[in-house]
Scaffold this active site. Structure first.
Site, PDB file in Angstrom:
ATOM      1  N   ASN A   1      -3.907  21.274  28.132  1.00  0.00           N
ATOM      2  CA  ASN A   1      -2.912  20.625  27.668  1.00  0.00           C
ATOM      3  C   ASN A   1      -1.951  21.249  26.693  1.00  0.00           C
ATOM      4  O   ASN A   1      -2.432  21.539  25.238  1.00  0.00           O
ATOM      5  CB  ASN A   1      -3.375  19.172  26.835  1.00  0.00           C
ATOM      6  CG  ASN A   1      -2.517  18.266  26.404  1.00  0.00           C
ATOM      7  OD1 ASN A   1      -1.014  18.733  26.495  1.00  0.00           O
ATOM      8  ND2 ASN A   1      -2.812  17.174  25.961  1.00  0.00           N
TER       9      ASN A   1
ATOM     10  N   ARG B   1       8.416   8.436  15.624  1.00  0.00           N
ATOM     11  CA  ARG B   1       9.356   8.170  16.307  1.00  0.00           C
ATOM     12  C   ARG B   1      10.022   6.610  16.090  1.00  0.00           C
ATOM     13  O   ARG B   1       9.182   5.765  15.709  1.00  0.00           O
ATOM     14  CB  ARG B   1       9.188   8.217  17.593  1.00  0.00           C
ATOM     15  CG  ARG B   1       9.023   9.820  18.120  1.00  0.00           C
ATOM     16  CD  ARG B   1       8.395   9.968  19.615  1.00  0.00           C
ATOM     17  NE  ARG B   1       7.045  10.641  19.504  1.00  0.00           N
ATOM     18  CZ  ARG B   1       6.450  10.511  20.532  1.00  0.00           C
ATOM     19  NH1 ARG B   1       6.691  10.101  21.811  1.00  0.00           N
ATOM     20  NH2 ARG B   1       5.306  11.388  20.519  1.00  0.00           N
TER      21      ARG B   1
ATOM     22  N   GLU C   1      -7.800  11.621  29.026  1.00  0.00           N
ATOM     23  CA  GLU C   1      -6.829  12.215  29.909  1.00  0.00           C
ATOM     24  C   GLU C   1      -7.411  13.518  30.753  1.00  0.00           C
ATOM     25  O   GLU C   1      -7.202  13.780  31.828  1.00  0.00           O
ATOM     26  CB  GLU C   1      -5.696  12.612  29.116  1.00  0.00           C
ATOM     27  CG  GLU C   1      -4.960  11.345  28.812  1.00  0.00           C
ATOM     28  CD  GLU C   1      -4.222  11.440  27.407  1.00  0.00           C
ATOM     29  OE1 GLU C   1      -4.769  11.544  26.243  1.00  0.00           O
ATOM     30  OE2 GLU C   1      -2.970  11.329  27.379  1.00  0.00           O
TER      31      GLU C   1
END
Ligand code: ADP
Length: 393
Positions: free
Chosen positions: A9, A242, A380
């Site tokens: 990743n 964010r 994941e």
């Protein structure tokens, strides 16, 4: 020799990796680790299957300028020299953007690589790092099968209405649509819904991936029908740094009236907003929970309020709601956040068992709750390992 699949990743400032046995069924990584601080002073940590730390000095010779490619090659060298009993036969990569092209994992060939390269404008900060790792491995060992697993693919099942913005159709035709992200996490959760006591796995489920990046996904029969992130990973829930969904008119105002440059607005929305911007203290939920400062409390409240509103809108997309699953750093560990979100949604028929919630139990809804609520750790890497095993063998 044990054949192994390496999961990579490769993010903007870190490379996470995990090594699984190639034989299917192995769910615990033999080795996992991370190179962080890329571009400054790379720092390497690795652990064995039992969680014991391995040689942290392994990549110390790499200088601060080492890029993603060099670091991935350094990682392969380290594995070959220190773990010669493991034979890496396949590598699975997390690739952030599959656009409208990829609705599942693919073996990386020169053709699929080019297609992924062509998607770089959709994720200019991430796609190049993902692809740099692919290139580094094919240079080093061209016989290793490489597989790309996309963060967007899981959402390709969404109906057209869920993907469209209210923009002129020629822009939608040009790919300005909602793609959604965190798809590998949602795929993992979709696969374990049947293990959750009381969960209506085949029904209408909202999965909330609440980490530094945060999104939710509405699933019907374990397929994505709507998600809160959009064209980019800036949309939807308020996140660590964010802003989440913002009036596009406010962005125009920042540029046209306040004279901010595009780069400044980019930095503001991606790095200085969210929990950090609202609190002025931290982007880290745990630190905010521990802070006595009222601005920390307000940031947490806003995070939960906005999340609850997104839950309600995603319930509308499915015309109802049967189960909720919380996952990722905040979703798995913050009883306070789960409780606040569920309290705001109590009118839907959600009732939490406070003891189960405090214990982060698999099922945290009270016996009489109309909607079941669950907590699951996402994985994941395992999704990537399994896809790579399947395509490489
Ligand atoms: P990333 O998106 O970087 O993978 P994670 O899924 O690791 O992020 O989530 C990181 C977030 O989880 C941080 O805001 C962190 O404070 C929060 N978190 C982790 N543990 C706890 C905890 N015990 N209580 C509250 N928040 C926590």
């Amino acid at each position: 020799m044990t054949d192994a699949v390496l999961v990579i990743n490769s993010g903007s400032s870190s490379i996470k990796f995990a090594l699984y046995p190639m034989s299917s069924g192995g769910e615990i990584p033999l080795i996992r680790g991370k190179v962080s601080g890329i571009g400054r002073a790379p720092d390497f940590v690795a652990f064995d299957a039992a969680g014991a730390a391995l040689d942290e000095t392994a990549l110390q010779n790499l200088d601060g300028d080492a890029g993603h490619g060099e670091l991935v090659q350094g990682l392969l060298d380290w594995l070959a020299s220190e773990h010669s009993g493991l034979n890496v036969v396949a590598v699975g990569h997390r690739v952030v953007h599959g656009g409208q092209v990829f609705d599942g994992p693919v073996v990386i060939t020169s053709e699929t690589f080019k297609q992924m390269e062509d998607l770089t404008p959709l994720a200019p900060l991430h796609q190049p790092h993902n692809l740099a790792a692919v290139t580094a491995i094919s240079k080093r060992a061209s016989d290793i099968v490489q597989v790309a697993c996309f963060d967007t693919s899981f959402h390709r099942t969404q109906p057209r209405l869920a993907q469209l913005f209210g923009l002129p159709h020629k822009l939608s035709d040009a790919g300005i649509i909602r793609y959604g992200f965190h798809g590998l996490s949602y795929e993992y959760i979709a696969g374990v819904l049947t293990d959750l006591p009381g969960c209506k796995a085949e029904g209408r489920v909202i999965v909330a991936h609440l980490g530094n990046g945060a999104s939710i996904c509405a699933m019907k029969n374990r397929q994505s029908v709507a998600t809160s992130m959009g064209f980019t990973a800036l949309h939807g829930l308020m996140m660590g740094r964010r802003s989440g969904t913002l009036d596009a008119g406010a962005v125009l105002h920042l540029v046209q009236q306040l004279g901010m440059s595009v780069d400044e607005v980019h930095h503001l929305l991606y790095r200085e907003s969210g929990l950090l911007g609202v609190s002025g203290i931290s982007n880290n939920m745990r630190e905010l929970q521990e802070s006595p400062d009222p601005r920390a409390a307000e940031a947490i409240d806003l995070f939960c309020y906005k999340a609850a509103l997104e839950f309600a809108s995603h319930a509308a997309a499915m015309e109802g709601l049967d189960s909720i699953v919380f996952t990722a750093g905040i979703g798995e560990n913050s009883a306070m956040v789960r409780q606040k979100i569920c309290r705001q949604l109590s009118w839907l028929g959600i009732e939490i068992d406070e003891t189960a919630n405090a214990e982060h139990a698999k099922t945290i809804s009270a016996g009489g709750s109309r909607i079941s609520v669950h907590v699951v750790a996402t994985n994941e890497e395992l999704v990537i390992a399994n896809a790579t095993r399947a395509l490489a063998s």
